[in-house]
Design a protein around this motif. Structure first.
Motif, PDB file in Angstrom:
ATOM      1  N   ALA A 185       0.841  -1.203   0.000  1.00  0.00           N
ATOM      2  CA  ALA A 185       0.000   0.000   0.000  1.00  0.00           C
ATOM      3  C   ALA A 185       0.875   1.253   0.000  1.00  0.00           C
ATOM      4  CB  ALA A 185      -0.923  -0.010   1.215  1.00  0.00           C
ATOM      5  N   VAL A 186       1.975   1.215   0.752  1.00  0.00           N
ATOM      6  CA  VAL A 186       2.916   2.344   0.750  1.00  0.00           C
ATOM      7  C   VAL A 186       3.501   2.544  -0.650  1.00  0.00           C
ATOM      8  CG1 VAL A 186       5.159   3.150   1.613  1.00  0.00           C
ATOM      9  CG2 VAL A 186       3.490   2.147   3.190  1.00  0.00           C
ATOM     10  N   ALA A 187       3.838   1.436  -1.304  1.00  0.00           N
ATOM     11  CA  ALA A 187       4.369   1.517  -2.671  1.00  0.00           C
ATOM     12  C   ALA A 187       3.339   2.138  -3.612  1.00  0.00           C
ATOM     13  CB  ALA A 187       4.761   0.128  -3.161  1.00  0.00           C
ATOM     14  N   LEU A 188       2.076   1.737  -3.457  1.00  0.00           N
ATOM     15  CA  LEU A 188       1.016   2.268  -4.324  1.00  0.00           C
ATOM     16  C   LEU A 188       0.827   3.769  -4.104  1.00  0.00           C
ATOM     17  CD1 LEU A 188      -1.222   1.686  -6.376  1.00  0.00           C
ATOM     18  CD2 LEU A 188      -2.741   1.154  -4.454  1.00  0.00           C
ATOM     19  N   ILE A 189       0.794   4.179  -2.837  1.00  0.00           N
ATOM     20  CA  ILE A 189       0.625   5.610  -2.528  1.00  0.00           C
ATOM     21  C   ILE A 189       1.814   6.412  -3.045  1.00  0.00           C
ATOM     22  CG2 ILE A 189       0.481   7.280  -0.640  1.00  0.00           C
ATOM     23  CD1 ILE A 189      -1.024   5.106   0.959  1.00  0.00           C
ATOM     24  N   PHE A 200      -6.076  -4.221 -11.886  1.00  0.00           N
ATOM     25  CA  PHE A 200      -6.883  -4.417 -10.674  1.00  0.00           C
ATOM     26  C   PHE A 200      -8.043  -5.367 -10.953  1.00  0.00           C
ATOM     27  CE2 PHE A 200     -10.642  -3.272  -8.241  1.00  0.00           C
ATOM     28  CZ  PHE A 200     -10.173  -3.330  -6.941  1.00  0.00           C
ATOM     29  N   PHE A 201      -8.712  -5.134 -12.075  1.00  0.00           N
ATOM     30  CA  PHE A 201      -9.896  -5.942 -12.407  1.00  0.00           C
ATOM     31  C   PHE A 201      -9.517  -7.413 -12.629  1.00  0.00           C
ATOM     32  CE2 PHE A 201     -12.523  -7.813 -15.791  1.00  0.00           C
ATOM     33  CZ  PHE A 201     -13.745  -7.839 -15.148  1.00  0.00           C
ATOM     34  N   PHE A 202      -8.482  -7.649 -13.455  1.00  0.00           N
ATOM     35  CA  PHE A 202      -8.123  -9.038 -13.770  1.00  0.00           C
ATOM     36  C   PHE A 202      -7.547  -9.764 -12.543  1.00  0.00           C
ATOM     37  CE2 PHE A 202      -8.136  -7.293 -18.137  1.00  0.00           C
ATOM     38  CZ  PHE A 202      -9.026  -8.207 -18.706  1.00  0.00           C
ATOM     39  N   SER A 203      -6.801  -9.039 -11.696  1.00  0.00           N
ATOM     40  CA  SER A 203      -6.274  -9.685 -10.489  1.00  0.00           C
ATOM     41  C   SER A 203      -7.388  -9.970  -9.499  1.00  0.00           C
ATOM     42  CB  SER A 203      -5.217  -8.792  -9.834  1.00  0.00           C
ATOM     43  OG  SER A 203      -5.796  -7.587  -9.365  1.00  0.00           O
ATOM     44  N   LEU A 204      -8.445  -9.148  -9.535  1.00  0.00           N
ATOM     45  CA  LEU A 204      -9.560  -9.338  -8.611  1.00  0.00           C
ATOM     46  C   LEU A 204     -10.239 -10.679  -8.843  1.00  0.00           C
ATOM     47  CD1 LEU A 204     -11.166  -7.921  -6.366  1.00  0.00           C
ATOM     48  CD2 LEU A 204     -12.667  -6.985  -8.141  1.00  0.00           C
ATOM     49  N   ILE A 238      -2.732  -9.846  -3.441  1.00  0.00           N
ATOM     50  CA  ILE A 238      -2.758 -10.153  -4.880  1.00  0.00           C
ATOM     51  C   ILE A 238      -3.150  -8.917  -5.688  1.00  0.00           C
ATOM     52  CG2 ILE A 238      -3.985 -11.455  -6.652  1.00  0.00           C
ATOM     53  CD1 ILE A 238      -4.143 -13.768  -4.631  1.00  0.00           C
ATOM     54  N   VAL A 239      -4.203  -8.249  -5.243  1.00  0.00           N
ATOM     55  CA  VAL A 239      -4.678  -7.059  -5.965  1.00  0.00           C
ATOM     56  C   VAL A 239      -3.636  -5.947  -5.915  1.00  0.00           C
ATOM     57  CG1 VAL A 239      -6.413  -5.242  -5.956  1.00  0.00           C
ATOM     58  CG2 VAL A 239      -7.108  -7.617  -5.651  1.00  0.00           C
ATOM     59  N   LEU A 240      -3.034  -5.743  -4.733  1.00  0.00           N
ATOM     60  CA  LEU A 240      -2.027  -4.684  -4.597  1.00  0.00           C
ATOM     61  C   LEU A 240      -0.795  -4.984  -5.452  1.00  0.00           C
ATOM     62  CD1 LEU A 240      -2.197  -3.858  -0.780  1.00  0.00           C
ATOM     63  CD2 LEU A 240      -2.822  -2.359  -2.675  1.00  0.00           C
ATOM     64  N   LYS A 241      -0.367  -6.237  -5.464  1.00  0.00           N
ATOM     65  CA  LYS A 241       0.796  -6.609  -6.286  1.00  0.00           C
ATOM     66  C   LYS A 241       0.555  -6.266  -7.759  1.00  0.00           C
ATOM     67  CE  LYS A 241       2.770 -10.452  -3.566  1.00  0.00           C
ATOM     68  NZ  LYS A 241       4.217 -10.292  -3.773  1.00  0.00           N
ATOM     69  N   ALA A 242      -0.605  -6.653  -8.264  1.00  0.00           N
ATOM     70  CA  ALA A 242      -0.905  -6.405  -9.675  1.00  0.00           C
ATOM     71  C   ALA A 242      -0.999  -4.913  -9.963  1.00  0.00           C
ATOM     72  CB  ALA A 242      -2.215  -7.109 -10.053  1.00  0.00           C
ATOM     73  N   THR A 243      -1.650  -4.180  -9.063  1.00  0.00           N
ATOM     74  CA  THR A 243      -1.850  -2.740  -9.296  1.00  0.00           C
ATOM     75  C   THR A 243      -0.535  -1.975  -9.217  1.00  0.00           C
ATOM     76  OG1 THR A 243      -4.045  -2.979  -8.293  1.00  0.00           O
ATOM     77  CG2 THR A 243      -3.212  -0.747  -8.610  1.00  0.00           C
ATOM     78  N   VAL A 244       0.301  -2.311  -8.227  1.00  0.00           N
ATOM     79  CA  VAL A 244       1.600  -1.630  -8.083  1.00  0.00           C
ATOM     80  C   VAL A 244       2.479  -1.900  -9.304  1.00  0.00           C
ATOM     81  CG1 VAL A 244       3.763  -1.623  -6.773  1.00  0.00           C
ATOM     82  CG2 VAL A 244       1.575  -1.562  -5.574  1.00  0.00           C
ATOM     83  N   ALA A 245       2.532  -3.150  -9.745  1.00  0.00           N
ATOM     84  CA  ALA A 245       3.343  -3.491 -10.912  1.00  0.00           C
ATOM     85  C   ALA A 245       2.847  -2.754 -12.156  1.00  0.00           C
ATOM     86  CB  ALA A 245       3.322  -4.997 -11.142  1.00  0.00           C
TER      87      ALA A 245
END
Length: 233
Positions: free
Chosen positions: A46-50, A74-78, A95-102
């Motif tokens: 979450a820190v990485a995303l922010i 986000f959608f496909f990882s969800l 899982i969702v955070l990993k996909a979104t951050v990448a």
């Protein structure tokens, strides 16, 4: 999706990220992907995303548009994350955070770096066939995303989407993904024929000069190291 939108951001926007060299930004993405691979903590992700959202703001990029592009990941990882709900809430969130951050880190790279610079660097360290495949995939990906978006719009117009009918929504989503795969296959065949007709010999000539190393490179490197340190400390 208009691919010229991303190219326009990469070529015509001025910020410290745009002035940094392509190698520095690729290294930043490498550090972030390393964080995504090794981290199992939702807090560090979450820190990485922010942090990445803040960098998008500093880079003078349209935040809403960039986040909408990241929402595909986000959608496909969800879909996969929902299958892990039985083991607790932490695993799906990770899982969702990993996909979104990448996805967001890669979007940050391609919207601040002209794509010939990226592939010119990759061509020096990877087989030319692989780099050519990545270059073609890069162009094709946005074409396919645009067509999938059009199909989603058509389904909405025809009242094919209903928030209260999950089964029907999943069925329509499966049809969209199936059509997407079929069209991707047809597109790859057409593109291969066009390349051979135009004299493709197994290597695209990517010989543009690389951006010079400057003090601006410290910014993306510091961002990458910060995100990695938060994950490992």
């Amino acid at each position: 999706m208009d691919i010229s939108f991303i190219d326009n951001l990469a070529y015509n926007t001025e910020s410290i990220m745009h002035r940094a060299s392509a190698p520095a930004k690729i290294l930043m993405v490498g550090l972030i992907i390393t964080t995504v691979v090794i981290s199992g903590s939702p807090v560090s992700l979450a820190v990485a995303l922010i942090t990445l959202v803040v960098v998008v703001l500093i880079s003078r990029l349209p935040v809403a548009k960039i986040l909408s592009l990241a929402s595909y990941a986000f959608f496909f990882s969800l879909i996969f994350a929902l299958s892990q709900v039985g083991g607790g809430i932490t695993a799906p969130v990770v899982i969702v955070l990993k996909a979104t951050v990448a996805a967001l880190s890669l979007l940050l790279l391609i919207t601040t770096t002209p794509y010939p610079q990226i592939f010119a660097i990759l061509q020096k360290v990877l087989p030319s066939v692989l780099v050519d495949a990545m270059l073609v995939t890069y162009r094709s990906f946005f074409v396919l995303i645009g067509q999938i978006s059009s199909r989603i719009t058509v389904i909405r117009i025809r009242a094919g989407y209903s928030p209260l009918n999950i089964v029907k929504n999943l069925s329509d989503t499966g049809s969209i993904i199936g059509h997407g795969f079929i069209h991707a296959w047809e597109l790859s065949e057409s593109m291969q024929d066009a390349m051979f007709v135009r004299g493709y010999t197994g290597k695209f000539p990517l010989s543009l000069p690389l951006s010079s190393i400057s003090w601006h490179d410290a910014f993306p490197l510091a961002i990458g190291l910060l995100i990695l340190l938060v994950a490992v400390v």
